[in-house]
Design a protein around this motif. Sequence first.
Motif, PDB file in Angstrom:
ATOM      1  N   ARG A 108       0.833  -1.215   0.000  1.00  0.00           N
ATOM      2  CA  ARG A 108       0.000   0.000   0.000  1.00  0.00           C
ATOM      3  C   ARG A 108       0.862   1.257   0.000  1.00  0.00           C
ATOM      4  O   ARG A 108       0.577   2.226  -0.705  1.00  0.00           O
ATOM      5  N   SER A 136       2.419   1.755  -3.402  1.00  0.00           N
ATOM      6  CA  SER A 136       1.401   2.165  -4.358  1.00  0.00           C
ATOM      7  C   SER A 136       1.083   3.660  -4.201  1.00  0.00           C
ATOM      8  O   SER A 136       0.959   4.394  -5.186  1.00  0.00           O
ATOM      9  N   LYS A 182       3.129   5.865  -2.834  1.00  0.00           N
ATOM     10  CA  LYS A 182       4.322   6.605  -3.249  1.00  0.00           C
ATOM     11  C   LYS A 182       4.321   6.766  -4.777  1.00  0.00           C
ATOM     12  O   LYS A 182       4.605   7.836  -5.293  1.00  0.00           O
ATOM     13  N   ARG A 193       1.838   6.944  -6.710  1.00  0.00           N
ATOM     14  CA  ARG A 193       0.862   7.970  -7.073  1.00  0.00           C
ATOM     15  C   ARG A 193       1.477   9.374  -6.963  1.00  0.00           C
ATOM     16  O   ARG A 193       1.265  10.219  -7.826  1.00  0.00           O
ATOM     17  N   GLU A 209      -6.610  11.374   1.309  1.00  0.00           N
ATOM     18  CA  GLU A 209      -7.589  10.328   1.653  1.00  0.00           C
ATOM     19  C   GLU A 209      -6.902   8.977   1.732  1.00  0.00           C
ATOM     20  O   GLU A 209      -7.080   8.210   2.671  1.00  0.00           O
ATOM     21  N   GLU A 210      -6.111   8.689   0.703  1.00  0.00           N
ATOM     22  CA  GLU A 210      -5.463   7.383   0.636  1.00  0.00           C
ATOM     23  C   GLU A 210      -4.445   7.229   1.764  1.00  0.00           C
ATOM     24  O   GLU A 210      -4.278   6.143   2.324  1.00  0.00           O
ATOM     25  N   LYS A 260      -4.614   8.598   4.743  1.00  0.00           N
ATOM     26  CA  LYS A 260      -5.332   8.344   5.996  1.00  0.00           C
ATOM     27  C   LYS A 260      -5.697   6.878   6.104  1.00  0.00           C
ATOM     28  O   LYS A 260      -5.537   6.248   7.145  1.00  0.00           O
ATOM     29  N   SER A 261      -6.198   6.337   5.015  1.00  0.00           N
ATOM     30  CA  SER A 261      -6.603   4.936   5.010  1.00  0.00           C
ATOM     31  C   SER A 261      -5.391   4.029   5.219  1.00  0.00           C
ATOM     32  O   SER A 261      -5.438   3.045   5.952  1.00  0.00           O
ATOM     33  N   MET A 303      -2.589   4.833   6.836  1.00  0.00           N
ATOM     34  CA  MET A 303      -2.142   4.914   8.231  1.00  0.00           C
ATOM     35  C   MET A 303      -3.093   4.160   9.149  1.00  0.00           C
ATOM     36  O   MET A 303      -2.677   3.625  10.178  1.00  0.00           O
ATOM     37  N   GLY A 304      -4.364   4.116   8.767  1.00  0.00           N
ATOM     38  CA  GLY A 304      -5.315   3.330   9.543  1.00  0.00           C
ATOM     39  C   GLY A 304      -4.936   1.858   9.526  1.00  0.00           C
ATOM     40  O   GLY A 304      -4.978   1.163  10.552  1.00  0.00           O
ATOM     41  N   LEU A 305      -4.530   1.399   8.350  1.00  0.00           N
ATOM     42  CA  LEU A 305      -4.094   0.006   8.200  1.00  0.00           C
ATOM     43  C   LEU A 305      -2.900  -0.270   9.106  1.00  0.00           C
ATOM     44  O   LEU A 305      -2.844  -1.288   9.809  1.00  0.00           O
TER      45      LEU A 305
END
Lengths: 518, 172
Positions: free
Chosen positions: A280, A283, A285, A287, A330-331, A333-334, A336-338
């Motif tokens: 993740r 991916s 990075k 972007r 957004e990505e 945050k998601s 870091m949640g993982l």
Amino acid sequence: MNPGNELYMTVESEDEFIRRSVELFGRNGGRKALRLMFAADERETGAGFNVYAVFSGMGEDVFDILRLPIRENGRGPGYKSLTPHVPAAHWYEREIADMFGIIPEGHPDSRRLVLHGMYPEGIYPLRRDVSVQDIRKKIDLERPDTYPYMKVKGEGICEIPVGPVHAGIIEPGHFRFSAVGETVYYLDPRLFYTHKGVEKHFEQIGFENGVALAERISGVSAFAHSTAYCSAVERMRGITLPVRARAARTFLLELERLYNHVGDIGNMCAGTGFAIGYARGASLKERIMRLNERLTGSRYLRGVNHIGGVSRDVLENAEETLAEAGKIKEEYKSFMGLIAGAISHIERLENAGLLPGKIARNLGATGVAARASGINDDLRTAHPYMYYDELVFETYMRTKGDVYTRMMIRADEVGCTLAIMTTILKRARGFSTGPLHAGPSAGVPPLSSALGWAEGPRGSVFYFVKSGKDGLSPLRVKVRAASFCNWPLMPFAVQGNIIPDFPLINKSFNLSYSGCDM
Amino acid sequence: MIEKIFYNIINKKQARPLETLALSAGETELIEEARKKIDRVFGRSVRIRQVDAGSCNACEWECTALINPVYDVQRFGVDFVASPRHADILLVTGPASFSMALALKKTYLAMPEPKIVIACGDCAADGGVFKGSYAVTGGVDKVVPAVSRIRGCPPSPSAIMTGIMETIRKLF
């Protein structure tokens, strides 16, 4: 001609040099940081060899630069070593000894640092009277390397040599572990395999071409390096950049920090075998790298900086860039949640690779490594450059100094970086759409000098540039990448950890070999 | 503070990562031809040992990007290995600094035949911006024989991928 915040002081005696340095550095470090230390061969101007030490702190925007003229004694040039009093000087002094043959007498480590076995003794590449041909003629690849590694003796000590060619796709360096079972008792790193003679090369190619070289000193800090180099030359020429160019540079510096920090957080997952986190991160990075390419034409932000400004208007189409930055946020945050939910990953990070604040201060840590060990040091606020003095933002500091803390500092900074980028993009409409370059100006005045700096993703980057008698080419370019300061911390952070944690600790510092070796 | 944010966002819907890179018609054709040769010559997969011979690290990051979910070069049977003993191809980056020359030579000697060396990046091809410096040999060729060059500073992941495939198509 010296720009305002550089205070030069010539010290006549070696004892005075030590006394003043200790005064600036503090007894136990922490008062002002030793930003860089270097020698210059100014014999052609009649000034002989000089050793410079640059100190500065967080409080005021001033660089204290001490200059010590070196006297010849019977055995060649030398001076009393500063290292026993200011430990942060240790690698600088060894480097000076290798490159100039100026011997720091009483230095606790007299081994060579930069030059490996194929460079015979008595050849000092950065002396001005030594030509490239002279050096190349003397290099002998058959000459055996007799570097004396630190030996640890005792029952149960096992020596594990690793490198210079490592298992993964990374840069070369040799690590000599002395381990007891799985625990590292001592680590002796040997670097400078990627030594490319960059500082001498700067002297050969002239000021303008130096930008492309600066961009290639450390691959993923290209923009911080080119900004620091350009601003040094701009300060010498007395150039003031238009606001749009300053904002563009600031934006790209933050973009560089963003892709590095996100990549680093992802890479730490590789260090613990957390494959999905790594994927993740990589991916995300990718972007950001594509945003780099769209804005500048280069995935590594190369070719944009020029002396006097930038070549592309990266702030046009601000709406589009803002939208992409929003998606990245957004990505992120998601992502870091993982990571926060992966307890087994977090547990590996906690208490691994502890770097005590005292060691970090004494050895002159910089960047994320310093800010995770209780040193609140960030050039963006200490010595505001480009557009930073018109921005209000937070710098982050934590004290524990383990791998987890270094990750969290990066996580904190990503949020701040995204906010700065957004602010600049929103303000971009207000900037005049005038030129991205400063107008024509005089050339570089002969025998002038200036410092240039930038806070890169790994920490502070410094350039010292001094022009020659004709003003056409540099007499001396000193490059100090962040990794040069932070590599000596590794043995301390690794000590007492198990060997399988070494890659993880290494990734948490994310040090550049090329930036250190040059 | 950030820790608190973590707990708040854990349960939210995950953003969608980038999709695997779509190939152009030319790339698809090249890779299909190369794959036939990989099947025949290398027993279905080709293994690469990457060596940094003084690079600035940008080329390494582009090689690393090849195995991320976007480029995912492993889907074509191409992968990077830890030991030169397991490698079919030596992918060398950097201008071949004198300090790395011996290590590079030893890595080359440790490879099994046929030894295929690819110079990756402008520095590896001819020294790039470091050409003329005292500390670099000025190209991988000066130390080990390279059969092909991938240009770019650094070459993009796609360029490295097609460069490797081109080399295989050309050689066998």
